[in-house]
Design a protein around this motif. Structure first.
Motif, mmCIF file in Angstrom:
data_model
loop_
_atom_site.group_PDB
_atom_site.id
_atom_site.type_symbol
_atom_site.label_atom_id
_atom_site.label_comp_id
_atom_site.label_asym_id
_atom_site.label_seq_id
_atom_site.Cartn_x
_atom_site.Cartn_y
_atom_site.Cartn_z
ATOM 1 N N VAL A 147 0.853 -1.188 0.000
ATOM 2 C CA VAL A 147 0.000 0.000 0.000
ATOM 3 C C VAL A 147 0.890 1.239 0.000
ATOM 4 N N ALA A 148 0.606 2.159 -0.886
ATOM 5 C CA ALA A 148 1.391 3.396 -0.970
ATOM 6 C C ALA A 148 0.543 4.466 -1.642
ATOM 7 N N ALA A 149 0.481 5.625 -1.036
ATOM 8 C CA ALA A 149 -0.305 6.721 -1.596
ATOM 9 C C ALA A 149 0.261 7.141 -2.941
ATOM 10 N N GLY A 150 -0.603 7.236 -3.938
ATOM 11 C CA GLY A 150 -0.216 7.732 -5.244
ATOM 12 C C GLY A 150 0.395 6.708 -6.182
ATOM 13 N N ARG A 151 0.634 5.489 -5.707
ATOM 14 C CA ARG A 151 1.303 4.512 -6.571
ATOM 15 C C ARG A 151 0.352 3.832 -7.546
ATOM 16 N N TYR A 152 -0.900 3.679 -7.164
ATOM 17 C CA TYR A 152 -1.826 2.863 -7.947
ATOM 18 C C TYR A 152 -2.969 3.712 -8.513
ATOM 19 N N ARG A 153 -3.551 3.193 -9.583
ATOM 20 C CA ARG A 153 -4.688 3.863 -10.226
ATOM 21 C C ARG A 153 -5.832 2.865 -10.359
ATOM 22 N N LEU A 154 -6.982 3.250 -9.866
ATOM 23 C CA LEU A 154 -8.181 2.429 -9.947
ATOM 24 C C LEU A 154 -8.916 2.763 -11.235
ATOM 25 N N VAL A 155 -9.125 1.747 -12.067
ATOM 26 C CA VAL A 155 -9.824 1.929 -13.340
ATOM 27 C C VAL A 155 -11.213 1.321 -13.213
ATOM 28 N N VAL A 156 -12.230 2.137 -13.491
ATOM 29 C CA VAL A 156 -13.609 1.677 -13.336
ATOM 30 C C VAL A 156 -14.445 2.083 -14.540
ATOM 31 N N SER A 157 -15.550 1.396 -14.677
ATOM 32 C CA SER A 157 -16.661 1.869 -15.492
ATOM 33 C C SER A 157 -17.802 2.177 -14.532
ATOM 34 N N ARG A 158 -18.392 3.348 -14.667
ATOM 35 C CA ARG A 158 -19.539 3.672 -13.810
ATOM 36 C C ARG A 158 -20.759 2.839 -14.184
ATOM 37 N N ALA A 159 -20.708 2.167 -15.321
ATOM 38 C CA ALA A 159 -21.803 1.294 -15.727
ATOM 39 C C ALA A 159 -21.777 -0.036 -14.990
ATOM 40 N N ALA A 198 -16.109 -0.701 -5.853
ATOM 41 C CA ALA A 198 -14.846 -0.047 -5.532
ATOM 42 C C ALA A 198 -15.013 1.466 -5.462
ATOM 43 N N LEU A 199 -15.857 2.029 -6.329
ATOM 44 C CA LEU A 199 -16.121 3.460 -6.285
ATOM 45 C C LEU A 199 -16.729 3.862 -4.938
ATOM 46 N N VAL A 200 -17.723 3.106 -4.471
ATOM 47 C CA VAL A 200 -18.375 3.421 -3.200
ATOM 48 C C VAL A 200 -17.388 3.270 -2.049
ATOM 49 N N SER A 201 -16.660 2.168 -2.022
ATOM 50 C CA SER A 201 -15.713 1.926 -0.929
ATOM 51 C C SER A 201 -14.658 3.023 -0.863
ATOM 52 N N ARG A 202 -14.093 3.343 -2.012
ATOM 53 C CA ARG A 202 -13.057 4.391 -2.065
ATOM 54 C C ARG A 202 -13.585 5.705 -1.509
ATOM 55 N N ARG A 203 -14.830 6.048 -1.861
ATOM 56 C CA ARG A 203 -15.444 7.292 -1.392
ATOM 57 C C ARG A 203 -15.696 7.262 0.103
ATOM 58 N N LEU A 204 -16.307 6.184 0.602
ATOM 59 C CA LEU A 204 -16.634 6.101 2.016
ATOM 60 C C LEU A 204 -15.376 6.150 2.877
ATOM 61 N N LEU A 205 -14.305 5.531 2.397
ATOM 62 C CA LEU A 205 -13.071 5.446 3.170
ATOM 63 C C LEU A 205 -12.168 6.665 2.989
ATOM 64 N N GLY A 206 -12.536 7.546 2.063
ATOM 65 C CA GLY A 206 -11.754 8.755 1.861
ATOM 66 C C GLY A 206 -10.407 8.521 1.212
ATOM 67 N N LEU A 207 -10.361 7.615 0.253
ATOM 68 C CA LEU A 207 -9.098 7.263 -0.391
ATOM 69 C C LEU A 207 -8.861 8.020 -1.703
ATOM 70 N N GLU A 208 -9.623 9.074 -1.951
ATOM 71 C CA GLU A 208 -9.531 9.772 -3.229
ATOM 72 C C GLU A 208 -8.125 10.301 -3.515
ATOM 73 N N ASP A 209 -7.471 10.842 -2.497
ATOM 74 C CA ASP A 209 -6.133 11.386 -2.718
ATOM 75 C C ASP A 209 -5.063 10.296 -2.793
ATOM 76 N N ALA A 210 -5.316 9.166 -2.158
ATOM 77 C CA ALA A 210 -4.323 8.089 -2.105
ATOM 78 C C ALA A 210 -4.389 7.166 -3.313
#
Length: 340
Positions: free
Chosen positions: A38-50, A57-69
């Motif tokens: 785990v490292a801030a800024g190292r990884y990129r989450l690729v999603v389709s909103r469809a 993963a979109l919901v989890s990332r938002r709830l946990l506040g991982l947008e900057d990481a």
């Protein structure tokens, strides 16, 4: 959610449906035991909103506040036979990874990989290689392995004391609901369709009974189980009822599940990640095997998602001892066309 496989998008509805296991199942962990710490800024989450699997993963990332990481890439909902495309970005390339197709990150990890290209996917930014497409594990790791990067007040989405019950509920929901709607929609024979259809509504009836007296699926707070059910329910009337022929009733006709889904949708971190325009255009325009005209229905009316649900009368604490997530970053806001 994968592409159409070797036969492309035309294969949907013409061959027996079987969900593939995630081929790339490395984990990003606090101790880096798979080689991916785990490292801030190292990884990129690729999603389709469809995609409902990516929406977890979109919901989890938002709830946990991982947008900057953990940075976010959103692909075009209309994929072609070369896989998910970054055509929403200027020049048709992801601005961080520099690629036009998600398949390029798969190829960098394993040249000639014969399987489908699916989202969600986590890509290592320095190397451009895919790390994992394990949709079942990604969100669990965000909740348990990324804790050092969680926002202050982040909820515990996978509380240790409730994990056995959460796992049981999620297993049932996956088999009959999350995956069941696909088995119904992509069925190639009447009996196959009817078995899936009956399984979907049998499980939804049981879930409605469970939720009639409690606000959330397990315990009195939002957990991973709620996230996984929500991402199917939010698509139910828009695509699964008609496009996938799961039409015993609409979600809006089931008082308990409709109120439960509206409760979650109106909770920050859920509805603000949903793009109904992407959802409808993907299912109706990509699945040409079952909708050859590509016509996208104008309905259903989405205004009901914002009506009072009264689920708070059942008690419960949405975020437990935690707090609401902050505002959606400007760059990640869903355009008005996709919102209720």
């Amino acid at each position: 959610m994968s592409d159409g496989g070797d036969d492309g998008n035309r294969s949907y509805g013409h061959k027996k449906f079987k969900r593939s296991k995630s081929h790339f199942a490395d984990r990003i962990t606090a101790d880096g035991r798979d080689g991916w710490p785990v490292a801030a800024g190292r990884y990129r989450l690729v999603v389709s909103r469809a995609c409902p699997w990516a929406s977890r993963a979109l919901v989890s990332r938002r709830l946990l506040g991982l947008e900057d990481a953990l940075s976010l890439a959103v692909v075009d909902p209309i994929q072609d036979d070369r896989s998910w495309r970054f055509t929403l970005d200027p020049g048709g390339r992801d601005p961080v990874l520099g690629i036009r197709f998600l398949s390029e990150a798969y190829d960098r990890r394993e040249a000639g990989y014969p399987g489908g290209v699916s989202v969600p996917a986590v890509v290592d930014v320095p190397s451009g290689e895919l790390v994992t497409n394990d949709y079942q594990q990604i969100t669990l790791d965000l909740a348990t392995e990324w804790t050092a990067l969680h926002r202050p007040g982040a909820p515990d989405l996978y509380p240790r004391a409730l994990r056995d019950e959460i796992d049981t509920v999620m297993g049932e929901v996956y088999e009959d609901v999350n995956n069941g709607v696909y088995r119904a929609g992509f069925a190639t024979g009447q009996e196959e369709y009817e078995r899936a259809y009956e399984g979907v509504f049998r499980r939804l009836d049981l879930l409605a009974r469970r939720l009639a007296g409690q606000r959330y699926l397990v315990g009195d707070t939002i957990t991973e189980a709620d996230i996984r059910l929500f991402t199917t329910l939010v698509r139910f009337d828009a695509v699964y009822h008609g496009h996938f022929k799961c039409n015993r009733w609409k979600l809006a006709e089931n008082p308990v599940l409709w109120a439960y889904a509206r409760d979650l949708h109106q909770t920050p971190g859920f509805g603000d990640t949903v793009d109904f325009d992407h959802i409808k255009r993907h299912y109706y325009q990509v699945h040409t095997g079952i909708n050859p005209t590509g016509i996208v229905p104008l309905g259903p009316d989405l205004s009901g998602w914002l009506t009072p649900h009264r689920r708070e009368e059942l008690g419960g604490r949405p975020f437990g001892d935690g707090t609401l997530p902050g505002p959606v970053p400007e760059a990640e806001r869903v355009p008005p066309r996709g919102r209720p």
